[in-house]
Design an enzyme around this catalytic site. Sequence first.
Site, mmCIF file in Angstrom:
data_model
loop_
_atom_site.group_PDB
_atom_site.id
_atom_site.type_symbol
_atom_site.label_atom_id
_atom_site.label_comp_id
_atom_site.label_asym_id
_atom_site.label_seq_id
_atom_site.Cartn_x
_atom_site.Cartn_y
_atom_site.Cartn_z
ATOM 1 N N GLU A 1 39.699 27.070 45.067
ATOM 2 C CA GLU A 1 40.043 26.896 43.662
ATOM 3 C C GLU A 1 39.634 25.499 43.210
ATOM 4 O O GLU A 1 39.517 24.591 44.016
ATOM 5 C CB GLU A 1 41.560 27.044 43.440
ATOM 6 N N HIS B 1 41.854 26.231 35.747
ATOM 7 C CA HIS B 1 41.682 26.353 37.188
ATOM 8 C C HIS B 1 41.074 27.717 37.490
ATOM 9 O O HIS B 1 41.071 28.608 36.652
ATOM 10 C CB HIS B 1 42.995 26.126 37.940
ATOM 11 N N HIS C 1 40.497 31.224 39.877
ATOM 12 C CA HIS C 1 41.089 32.210 40.775
ATOM 13 C C HIS C 1 39.931 32.889 41.500
ATOM 14 O O HIS C 1 39.307 33.804 40.959
ATOM 15 C CB HIS C 1 41.895 33.254 39.992
ATOM 16 N N ASP D 1 51.347 29.208 38.884
ATOM 17 C CA ASP D 1 50.732 28.824 37.607
ATOM 18 C C ASP D 1 51.793 28.686 36.524
ATOM 19 O O ASP D 1 51.789 27.723 35.747
ATOM 20 C CB ASP D 1 49.707 29.874 37.148
#
Length: 131
Positions: free
Chosen positions: A33, A79, A81, A92
Amino acid sequence: MAHNMDAHMKIRGISADLLDLLLRLGAENHPYEFAAILREVDGVISEIDLVPGTTSTEESASIFVDMLPLGTHKAGSAHSHPNGVLWPSDADLNFFPRTGRYHLIIGAPYGPDDWACFTANGEPYEIEVIG
């Protein structure tokens, strides 16, 4: 007056160039990530800050909150995934309220439609791609 304040706080969209960069960052960091802080200018998310001390694994990316930049233009976070799931995890949902109002999740395979935006409380939020 409250109406004007609400309008001022809303994000109109994200720049196409920044969205392209975020998708590339997702692909370049895969299978790990990545995480970044989003910045807005005139209601458009158009810049990111990479935060010192950020750690990344295949399961998560962690931003060292004490290292967040100061400033009034912080819009939220982005971010990736790597599993391609475009929905916030429990982690999150705990992170979002600490970093701003809008949060992008960038998912594998990192194509033009492999992203989603959410509010700090995890509700889906539609934003326009500008430019």
